[in-house]
Design an enzyme around this catalytic site. Structure first.
Site, short mmCIF file in Angstrom:
data_model
loop_
_atom_site.label_atom_id
_atom_site.label_comp_id
_atom_site.label_asym_id
_atom_site.label_seq_id
_atom_site.Cartn_x
_atom_site.Cartn_y
_atom_site.Cartn_z
N SER A 21 0.84 -1.20 0.00
CA SER A 21 0.00 0.00 0.00
C SER A 21 0.87 1.24 0.00
O SER A 21 1.67 1.44 0.92
CB SER A 21 -0.91 0.01 1.23
OG SER A 21 -1.53 1.27 1.36
N HIS A 44 -1.24 -1.26 -4.25
CA HIS A 44 -2.51 -0.91 -3.61
C HIS A 44 -2.54 0.59 -3.35
O HIS A 44 -1.63 1.14 -2.72
CB HIS A 44 -2.65 -1.69 -2.29
CG HIS A 44 -4.02 -1.62 -1.68
ND1 HIS A 44 -5.07 -2.37 -2.15
CD2 HIS A 44 -4.50 -0.91 -0.64
CE1 HIS A 44 -6.14 -2.14 -1.42
NE2 HIS A 44 -5.82 -1.23 -0.50
N ASP A 46 -4.71 3.47 -1.59
CA ASP A 46 -5.77 3.76 -0.63
C ASP A 46 -6.27 5.18 -0.82
O ASP A 46 -5.54 6.14 -0.61
CB ASP A 46 -5.24 3.60 0.80
CG ASP A 46 -5.10 2.14 1.20
OD1 ASP A 46 -6.06 1.38 1.00
OD2 ASP A 46 -4.04 1.76 1.71
N MET A 48 -8.92 7.99 0.40
CA MET A 48 -9.76 8.35 1.54
C MET A 48 -10.21 9.80 1.40
O MET A 48 -9.44 10.65 0.96
CB MET A 48 -8.99 8.17 2.86
CG MET A 48 -8.39 6.79 3.06
SD MET A 48 -7.48 6.69 4.62
CE MET A 48 -6.62 5.13 4.40
N HIS A 77 -8.46 1.27 -3.96
CA HIS A 77 -9.42 0.99 -2.88
C HIS A 77 -10.07 2.31 -2.48
O HIS A 77 -9.43 3.15 -1.83
CB HIS A 77 -8.66 0.34 -1.72
CG HIS A 77 -9.49 0.08 -0.51
ND1 HIS A 77 -8.92 -0.18 0.72
CD2 HIS A 77 -10.83 0.02 -0.31
CE1 HIS A 77 -9.88 -0.38 1.61
NE2 HIS A 77 -11.04 -0.24 1.00
N MET A 79 -12.18 4.37 -0.33
CA MET A 79 -12.82 4.53 0.98
C MET A 79 -13.46 5.91 1.00
O MET A 79 -13.04 6.83 1.71
CB MET A 79 -11.79 4.36 2.10
CG MET A 79 -11.32 2.92 2.26
SD MET A 79 -9.89 2.76 3.36
CE MET A 79 -8.56 2.96 2.16
N MET A 148 -11.65 -5.93 5.27
CA MET A 148 -10.82 -5.10 6.15
C MET A 148 -10.58 -5.85 7.45
O MET A 148 -11.52 -6.34 8.10
CB MET A 148 -11.51 -3.77 6.43
CG MET A 148 -11.68 -2.87 5.21
SD MET A 148 -10.11 -2.47 4.40
CE MET A 148 -9.23 -1.61 5.73
N ASP A 186 -6.79 -6.54 4.18
CA ASP A 186 -6.07 -5.28 4.35
C ASP A 186 -6.10 -4.89 5.82
O ASP A 186 -7.17 -4.65 6.37
CB ASP A 186 -6.73 -4.21 3.49
CG ASP A 186 -5.99 -2.88 3.52
OD1 ASP A 186 -5.00 -2.76 4.26
OD2 ASP A 186 -6.42 -1.96 2.80
#
Length: 232
Positions: A21, A44, A46, A48, A77, A79, A148, A186
């Site tokens: 990540s 990966h 992330d 957010m 991913h 979020m 998660m 994850d």
């Protein structure tokens, strides 16, 4: 879905696969950081938004930079709330996989179909408290289930042990249906505990600080990928 053969080979390779990540990378040296983890399987990303989770990270521009800097599949991913608004942006940025949270989608099946229509693998993620039954009516349509194993929002959190039975149940249902859907985990993944995730049924292991916090990134990746019990 039409990906280069090298990307398809990486996406479908036998597990366990390792997906570092970039949340734990040094963003002032992102290109060099990505080159240091090219022995991994996926990258990966992330994303957010400070609304779905209590943190703000990166968007399509950084995903695009990662796609240019790495030959590995880009695994985004999301979020974020209202993920449908940004699916096309991440696909255009070079994402091969776009994963949304079931908790953030009002019409999950519609969102999954939209991701697939953009030519990407579609993933659905579940927070630790979310029961896997929410996947019942979309599991046949998704390429990836991301479970998660920490509460999303920050890197470096401690593993939530009670998620392991959920990993086992999701994998069992995928097997029962005869699907090729990959199970990704994850949160809290380290070389010394990676075997627990694989034993439970995980195919893809996201690792942030365990990889980017290591002096020897290739050795850390190999340690996670080995996924063996201590002393085995």
């Amino acid at each position: 879905m039409s990906f280069p053969d090298a990307i398809v080979a990486k996406l479908t390779a036998p597990g366990p696969l390792v997906a570092p990540s970039i949340l734990s990378a040094d963003f002032t040296q992102l290109g060099a950081e990505l080159r240091s983890v090219e022995s991994a399987d996926w990258v990966h990303v992330d994303v957010m938004d400070g609304r779905f989770v209590p943190n703000i990270t990166i968007g399509p521009l950084v995903a695009a930079a990662a796609a240019k800097a790495s030959p590995l599949p880009i695994d985004c991913h999301l979020m974020i709330v209202e993920p449908d608004r940004y699916l096309a942006d991440f696909a255009a940025a070079g994402a091969h996989i776009i994963t949304v949270h079931a908790e953030a989608c009002t019409h999950l099946d519609r969102t999954v179909q939209a991701i697939r229509q953009l030519g990407c693998w579609a993933g659905v993620s579940l927070n630790p408290h979310t029961h896997e039954s929410v996947l019942d009516y979309v599991l046949d349509e998704v390429d990836l289930v991301l479970l998660m194993t920490v509460n999303p929002g920050f890197g470096g959190q401690s593993l939530i042990d009670r998620v392991f039975p959920k990993i086992e149940r999701v994998k069992a249902e995928i097997t029962r249906r005869g699907l090729r859907t990959r199970v990704q985990v994850d949160g809290g993944v380290k070389p010394e505990n990676a075997h627990r995730f694989v034993d439970a049924g995980a195919d893809v292991l996201v690792a942030g600080s365990a990889v980017f916090g290591a002096k020897d990134r290739a050795a850390a990746i190999a340690g996670v990928r080995a996924a063996r019990r201590p002393g085995a």
